[in-house]
Design a protein around this motif. Structure first.
Motif, PDB file in Angstrom:
ATOM      1  N   ARG A 171      -4.838   8.056 -12.408  1.00  0.00           N
ATOM      2  CA  ARG A 171      -4.975   8.676 -10.727  1.00  0.00           C
ATOM      3  C   ARG A 171      -3.870   8.213 -10.358  1.00  0.00           C
ATOM      4  N   ALA A 172      -3.721   8.498  -9.344  1.00  0.00           N
ATOM      5  CA  ALA A 172      -3.226   8.063  -8.075  1.00  0.00           C
ATOM      6  C   ALA A 172      -3.369   7.632  -7.056  1.00  0.00           C
ATOM      7  N   SER A 173      -3.004   7.533  -6.176  1.00  0.00           N
ATOM      8  CA  SER A 173      -3.065   6.690  -4.690  1.00  0.00           C
ATOM      9  C   SER A 173      -2.386   7.526  -3.509  1.00  0.00           C
ATOM     10  N   ARG A 174      -3.138   8.956  -3.832  1.00  0.00           N
ATOM     11  CA  ARG A 174      -2.711   9.801  -2.832  1.00  0.00           C
ATOM     12  C   ARG A 174      -3.969  10.849  -2.836  1.00  0.00           C
ATOM     13  N   ALA A 175      -3.729  11.052  -1.053  1.00  0.00           N
ATOM     14  CA  ALA A 175      -4.881  11.535  -0.690  1.00  0.00           C
ATOM     15  C   ALA A 175      -5.343  13.206  -1.021  1.00  0.00           C
ATOM     16  N   LYS A 176      -6.661  14.078  -1.372  1.00  0.00           N
ATOM     17  CA  LYS A 176      -7.178  15.031  -2.065  1.00  0.00           C
ATOM     18  C   LYS A 176      -6.498  15.834  -0.784  1.00  0.00           C
ATOM     19  N   GLY A 177      -5.693  16.888  -1.379  1.00  0.00           N
ATOM     20  CA  GLY A 177      -4.704  17.605  -1.024  1.00  0.00           C
ATOM     21  C   GLY A 177      -3.292  17.890  -0.866  1.00  0.00           C
ATOM     22  N   LYS A 178      -3.523  16.264  -1.198  1.00  0.00           N
ATOM     23  CA  LYS A 178      -1.256  16.096  -1.576  1.00  0.00           C
ATOM     24  C   LYS A 178      -0.790  15.484  -3.118  1.00  0.00           C
ATOM     25  N   CYS A 179      -1.342  16.409  -4.037  1.00  0.00           N
ATOM     26  CA  CYS A 179      -1.134  15.512  -5.357  1.00  0.00           C
ATOM     27  C   CYS A 179       0.014  15.769  -5.747  1.00  0.00           C
ATOM     28  N   ASN A 180       1.044  17.173  -5.489  1.00  0.00           N
ATOM     29  CA  ASN A 180       1.593  17.747  -5.444  1.00  0.00           C
ATOM     30  C   ASN A 180       2.870  17.476  -4.044  1.00  0.00           C
ATOM     31  N   ASP A 181       3.064  16.790  -3.847  1.00  0.00           N
ATOM     32  CA  ASP A 181       3.818  16.261  -2.801  1.00  0.00           C
ATOM     33  C   ASP A 181       3.881  14.492  -3.603  1.00  0.00           C
ATOM     34  N   THR A 182       4.439  14.388  -4.002  1.00  0.00           N
ATOM     35  CA  THR A 182       5.277  12.927  -5.649  1.00  0.00           C
ATOM     36  C   THR A 182       6.367  12.129  -4.610  1.00  0.00           C
ATOM     37  N   GLY A 183       6.946  12.347  -2.724  1.00  0.00           N
ATOM     38  CA  GLY A 183       7.779  11.596  -2.872  1.00  0.00           C
ATOM     39  C   GLY A 183       7.071  11.673  -1.514  1.00  0.00           C
ATOM     40  N   MET A 184       6.294  11.395  -0.656  1.00  0.00           N
ATOM     41  CA  MET A 184       5.352  10.813  -0.068  1.00  0.00           C
ATOM     42  C   MET A 184       5.255   9.564  -0.633  1.00  0.00           C
ATOM     43  N   GLN A 185       5.001   8.307  -0.045  1.00  0.00           N
ATOM     44  CA  GLN A 185       5.206   6.618   0.250  1.00  0.00           C
ATOM     45  C   GLN A 185       3.337   6.760   0.294  1.00  0.00           C
ATOM     46  N   THR A 186       2.924   6.644  -1.265  1.00  0.00           N
ATOM     47  CA  THR A 186       1.623   5.555  -1.020  1.00  0.00           C
ATOM     48  C   THR A 186       1.180   4.851  -2.131  1.00  0.00           C
ATOM     49  N   ALA A 187       2.177   3.921  -2.001  1.00  0.00           N
ATOM     50  CA  ALA A 187       2.001   2.671  -2.714  1.00  0.00           C
ATOM     51  C   ALA A 187       1.489   1.682  -2.458  1.00  0.00           C
ATOM     52  N   GLN A 188       0.896   1.172  -2.928  1.00  0.00           N
ATOM     53  CA  GLN A 188      -0.193  -0.280  -2.001  1.00  0.00           C
ATOM     54  C   GLN A 188       0.595  -1.326  -2.043  1.00  0.00           C
ATOM     55  N   GLN A 189       1.009  -2.099  -1.125  1.00  0.00           N
ATOM     56  CA  GLN A 189       1.715  -3.044  -1.500  1.00  0.00           C
ATOM     57  C   GLN A 189       1.240  -4.000  -0.792  1.00  0.00           C
ATOM     58  N   SER A 190       0.153  -4.334   0.071  1.00  0.00           N
ATOM     59  CA  SER A 190      -0.720  -5.498   0.529  1.00  0.00           C
ATOM     60  C   SER A 190      -1.862  -5.436   0.252  1.00  0.00           C
ATOM     61  N   LEU A 191      -2.082  -6.490  -0.214  1.00  0.00           N
ATOM     62  CA  LEU A 191      -3.863  -6.914  -0.525  1.00  0.00           C
ATOM     63  C   LEU A 191      -4.069  -6.652   0.774  1.00  0.00           C
ATOM     64  N   ASN A 192      -6.019  -6.297  -0.392  1.00  0.00           N
ATOM     65  CA  ASN A 192      -7.006  -6.929   0.649  1.00  0.00           C
ATOM     66  C   ASN A 192      -7.559  -5.284   0.749  1.00  0.00           C
TER      67      ASN A 192
END
Length: 227
Positions: A171-192
């Motif tokens: 699973r990836a931290s991408r929103a529903k309907g955005k699974c094919n948008d692999t260029g959008m920045q969704t990397a989790q870089q902050s804690l909590n």
């Protein structure tokens, strides 16, 4: 009769000493799997891009990336493909720069939400293309039983297999309907932070973490009966 009694007493004392001195050792456990072959440099060269992902299943096994006991993460590993110079240039240009990744620890919640608990520093990956590399941590990461080990990729990483039919999925931290948008920045870089991991892919991420579990304390002595 006295001689046999003394021998039995001596043997009992040695056995008791052996039990008392047995170490309550911590265990070293590899959480995750790096034994699958990444897609690159095959065509298409598939890469994880600009997201945080965690492996749900390897085949039908669901617990490979779940922390089995409390302890500390002291290192993490990633199996990297070896993309061609042309492939590297394409990914660098379109996905935010040189290949990079970090380990992320998640606490899973309800309805696919997860909270970031702790993370390793970001590592540049290009010097290690074509090998499985292990990064020791200068500061170990405290983890608890049930936490999940994830991979955060701020740019891109050749650490993804082709699509599989053996029930493996991540699973990836991408929103529903955005699974094919692999260029959008969704990397989790902050804690909590809490994010919903809506997108499911039938492939494997090739990473793992080295866990040192907490050693068991010495059992308390039984109360004396005065004899």
């Amino acid at each position: 009769m006295v001689h046999r009694t003394l021998k039995f007493a001596a043997a009992t004392s040695v056995a008791a000493l052996a039990v008392a001195s047995a170490p309550a050792s911590a265990k070293v456990i590899e959480v995750g799997r790096t034994d699958a072959a990444p897609a690159c440099p095959a065509a298409p060269c598939l890469a994880v891009s600009r997201t945080t992902g965690y492996q749900i299943k390897v085949g039908d096994e669901r617990s490979s990336f779940t922390v089995p006991e409390d302890g500390k993460i002291v290192a993490w590993s990633i199996n990297l493909g070896k993309p061609t110079a042309e492939q590297i240039a394409f990914f660098d240009k379109n996905l935010g720069g040189p290949a990079s990744a970090r380990l992320t620890v998640l606490r899973l919640g309800k309805t696919l939400y997860s909270r970031t608990v702790t993370q390793s520093p970001v590592q540049l990956l290009k010097p290690y293309f074509g090998q499985t590399v292990q990064f020791p941590l200068g500061r170990s990461l405290n983890v608890k039983k049930g936490y999940v080990i994830a991979l955060t990729v701020p740019t891109w990483a050749p650490a993804l297999t082709p699509l599989l039919t053996d029930h493996s999925s991540w699973r990836a931290s991408r929103a529903k309907g955005k699974c094919n948008d692999t260029g959008m920045q969704t990397a989790q870089q902050s804690l909590n932070t809490v994010t919903q991991y809506r997108c499911l892919y039938k492939a494997r991420l090739t990473y793992s973490a080295t866990l040192v579990t907490r050693p068991a304390p010495t059992p308390a002595d039984p109360p004396s009966d005065g004899t």
